[in-house]
Design an enzyme around this catalytic site. Structure first.
Site, mmCIF file in Angstrom:
data_model
loop_
_atom_site.group_PDB
_atom_site.id
_atom_site.type_symbol
_atom_site.label_atom_id
_atom_site.label_comp_id
_atom_site.label_asym_id
_atom_site.label_seq_id
_atom_site.Cartn_x
_atom_site.Cartn_y
_atom_site.Cartn_z
ATOM 1 N N HIS A 122 54.237 18.636 87.973
ATOM 2 C CA HIS A 122 53.263 18.006 86.641
ATOM 3 C C HIS A 122 54.668 17.548 85.758
ATOM 4 C CE1 HIS A 122 51.154 17.807 83.108
ATOM 5 N NE2 HIS A 122 49.862 17.925 84.212
ATOM 6 N N ASP A 199 57.899 26.276 84.974
ATOM 7 C CA ASP A 199 57.587 26.139 84.047
ATOM 8 C C ASP A 199 56.230 27.105 84.139
ATOM 9 O OD1 ASP A 199 54.486 24.543 82.915
ATOM 10 O OD2 ASP A 199 55.346 22.020 84.929
ATOM 11 N N GLN A 202 50.591 27.710 84.482
ATOM 12 C CA GLN A 202 49.907 27.835 85.946
ATOM 13 C C GLN A 202 50.080 29.739 85.989
ATOM 14 O OE1 GLN A 202 47.077 26.603 86.273
ATOM 15 N NE2 GLN A 202 47.879 24.555 85.418
ATOM 16 N N LYS A 225 45.849 27.707 78.596
ATOM 17 C CA LYS A 225 45.055 28.330 79.203
ATOM 18 C C LYS A 225 45.590 29.372 79.688
ATOM 19 C CE LYS A 225 47.271 24.380 81.583
ATOM 20 N NZ LYS A 225 46.585 23.384 82.539
ATOM 21 N N CYS A 363 47.457 15.030 87.097
ATOM 22 C CA CYS A 363 49.002 14.965 86.760
ATOM 23 C C CYS A 363 50.270 14.694 87.869
ATOM 24 C CB CYS A 363 48.996 15.318 85.280
ATOM 25 S SG CYS A 363 48.116 14.913 84.204
HETATM 26 N N1 7TS Z 1 53.137 22.280 83.979
HETATM 27 C C1 7TS Z 1 51.647 21.672 84.781
HETATM 28 C C2 7TS Z 1 51.814 23.150 85.544
HETATM 29 C C3 7TS Z 1 49.911 22.124 83.881
HETATM 30 O O1 7TS Z 1 49.711 22.607 85.334
HETATM 31 C C4 7TS Z 1 50.171 21.806 82.954
HETATM 32 C C5 7TS Z 1 49.298 20.864 82.466
HETATM 33 C C6 7TS Z 1 51.486 21.354 82.754
HETATM 34 C C7 7TS Z 1 52.740 21.417 82.879
HETATM 35 C C8 7TS Z 1 50.584 20.485 80.705
HETATM 36 O O2 7TS Z 1 50.302 21.232 79.777
HETATM 37 P P1 7TS Z 1 50.376 21.063 78.857
HETATM 38 O O3 7TS Z 1 48.688 22.167 78.148
HETATM 39 O O4 7TS Z 1 51.179 21.248 77.713
HETATM 40 O O5 7TS Z 1 49.281 19.631 78.762
HETATM 41 N N2 7TS Z 1 47.851 21.219 83.904
HETATM 42 C C9 7TS Z 1 46.821 21.027 83.630
HETATM 43 C C10 7TS Z 1 45.562 20.702 84.699
HETATM 44 O O6 7TS Z 1 46.435 20.838 85.895
HETATM 45 N N3 7TS Z 1 44.638 20.159 84.315
HETATM 46 O O7 7TS Z 1 44.468 19.413 83.171
HETATM 47 C C11 7TS Z 1 46.013 20.063 82.569
#
Ligand code: 7TS
Length: 405
Positions: A122, A199, A202, A225, A363
């Site tokens: 990401h 990370d 997910q 999430k 992303c």
């Molecule tokens: N890493 C992964 C693997 C992610 O899927 C996401 C967000 C992030 C980092 C960033 O997370 P945040 O909570 O700091 O924004 N992924 C997604 C997505 O797949 N669609 O919207 C956000």
């Protein structure tokens, strides 16, 4: 087995019509919905408890502090960390990675050192490292992937060297669903003396996380999430490493003593928690974790695996549709493209049927480039989704694809 109808009753948002159709929410990889218990706890916090933490002797201050710290212990158990000092509250995954890149990177990396990430990261696990590389003249190396969406292991082994200082990879890909062999990655990275950041954005909603078993140095994820509110996330770090890292933000709470001549910093975890934190959402994170435990992580994983298998098999029967990401080990994420149709049009036509999927590059622009595409439509499942919903989704998608072709 989980009790699906009971779970669905716990999520008020699911019970509404979108464009005149019952909502089918398949955008869980972007953010999950919240059970009533989480919504209630936020209300209750502001109605009865609201007070700043760690700085008052009055009753409400004690109550908010107790609730705030109770979450830390719940998170410690959730990831099986050794101590609560290893659990740092952040805004989310993105902030956790930036904290490590900035603090660890500044202290321990010097010109010519190397950082390894993977093609499927990401942007939040790419850009902070690039910023660090620019600042300190470091080298960013990228593990390639094969057409199925698996890391190419031999290439990873070739990239590792004594120059490698950090390996930062995702546990589960948000765009492909690939579950990476992160324990093995960590083991190999440690052999060359690198630290490992995983990370977990997910992975954390789907299966058990055990940071001691993985032996990773850092593990980051987002509350939103895992059925908790937005704006709260977790950075797990090994105590011995966190202790050596300089603070990320300066201000109240993270200090022991301040004089104009010299300031000393607070102990872990507070050293990394400057300013008034996101108290209500921290408190609600515990409720979300308790909710996950009440359903059972094994039950959730099994249910989501059934949804994934059923959806994958069904989607494969649609002519002109191609699944992007066919790794053997996958979480409940399916990205797909349709011959002759833009992914955004597919998303809009599904929305007209009450079905929410995400479209775009997720992303992960470098990953899309690797597959020679600009984006996909993505369905991602959570514990409250049903086989009936997947059936309806596949039926409507089939109609849409045939209409386009
Ligand atoms: N890493 C992964 C693997 C992610 O899927 C996401 C967000 C992030 C980092 C960033 O997370 P945040 O909570 O700091 O924004 N992924 C997604 C997505 O797949 N669609 O919207 C956000």
């Amino acid at each position: 087995m989980l009790n699906l109808s009971q779970i669905r009753n716990d999520f008020p948002i699911l019970h509404q019509q979108i464009q005149g159709k019952p909502l089918i929410y398949f955008d869980n990889a972007a953010t999950s919905q919240k059970p009533q218990a989480v919504i209630d706890v936020l209300n209750n916090y502001y109605q009865k408890i609201n007070s700043n933490v760690h700085r008052g002797v009055h009753t409400l201050a004690e109550r908010s502090t107790t609730a705030f710290e109770a979450t830390r212990e719940a998170v410690r158990k959730f990831v099986n960390a050794k101590t609560i000092e290893e659990i740092i509250y952040t805004k989310g995954t993105t902030e956790g990675i930036n904290l490590v890149a900035s603090s660890y990177g500044k202290k321990f990396l010097t010109k010519g050192d190397e950082i390894i990430i993977s093609t499927m990261e990401h942007h939040s696990n790419i850009v902070p490292w690039q910023m660090l590389c620019e600042e300190k003249d470091l080298v960013l190396k990228v593990i390639p992937i094969n057409d199925d969406g698996d890391l190419i292991w031999e290439e990873f082994e070739k990239l590792l060297s004594p120059k490698t200082k950090i390996v930062a990879v995702t546990h589960v890909s948000n765009a492909l669903g690939t579950i990476n062999p992160v324990k093995k990655i960590t083991e190999l990275a440690h052999q060359v003396g690198a630290v490992v950041l995983l990370d977990g954005a997910q992975a954390s909603p789907h299966f058990e996380i055990d940071v001691q078993d993985l032996d990773c140095d850092f593990y980051v994820f987002s509350g939103h999430k895992i059925y908790a509110p937005t704006g709260i996330g977790i950075l797990y770090g090994k105590k011995a490493i966190l202790e050596q890292m300089p603070p990320y933000l300066g201000g109240g709470e993270m200090i022991k003593e301040v004089t104009f001549e010299k300031t000393t910093y607070n102990d872990l975890p507070f050293k990394f928690e400057a300013g008034t934190p996101n108290i209500a959402d921290v408190v609600a994170l515990k409720t979300a974790i308790d909710y996950i435990h009440s359903v059972g992580k094994t039950n959730i994983a099994q249910h989501e695996h059934n949804l994934l298998t059923f959806a994958t098999d069904s989607l494969k029967t649609i002519k002109g549709l191609k699944i992007i990401g066919q790794a053997k080990n996958k979480a409940s994420v399916i990205s797909f493209i349709v011959d002759g149709a833009h992914h955004m049009d597919i998303g809009m036509m599904l929305d007209a049927n009450g079905i929410a999927v995400r479209t775009g590059n997720h992303c992960t622009m470098p990953l899309m480039k690797r597959f020679g595409i600009t984006g996909t439509a993505r369905a991602s499942f959570a514990m409250y989704n049903s086989i009936e919903e997947v059936e309806f989704f596949v039926k409507k998608l089939d109609e849409i694809v045939q209409q386009i072709r």
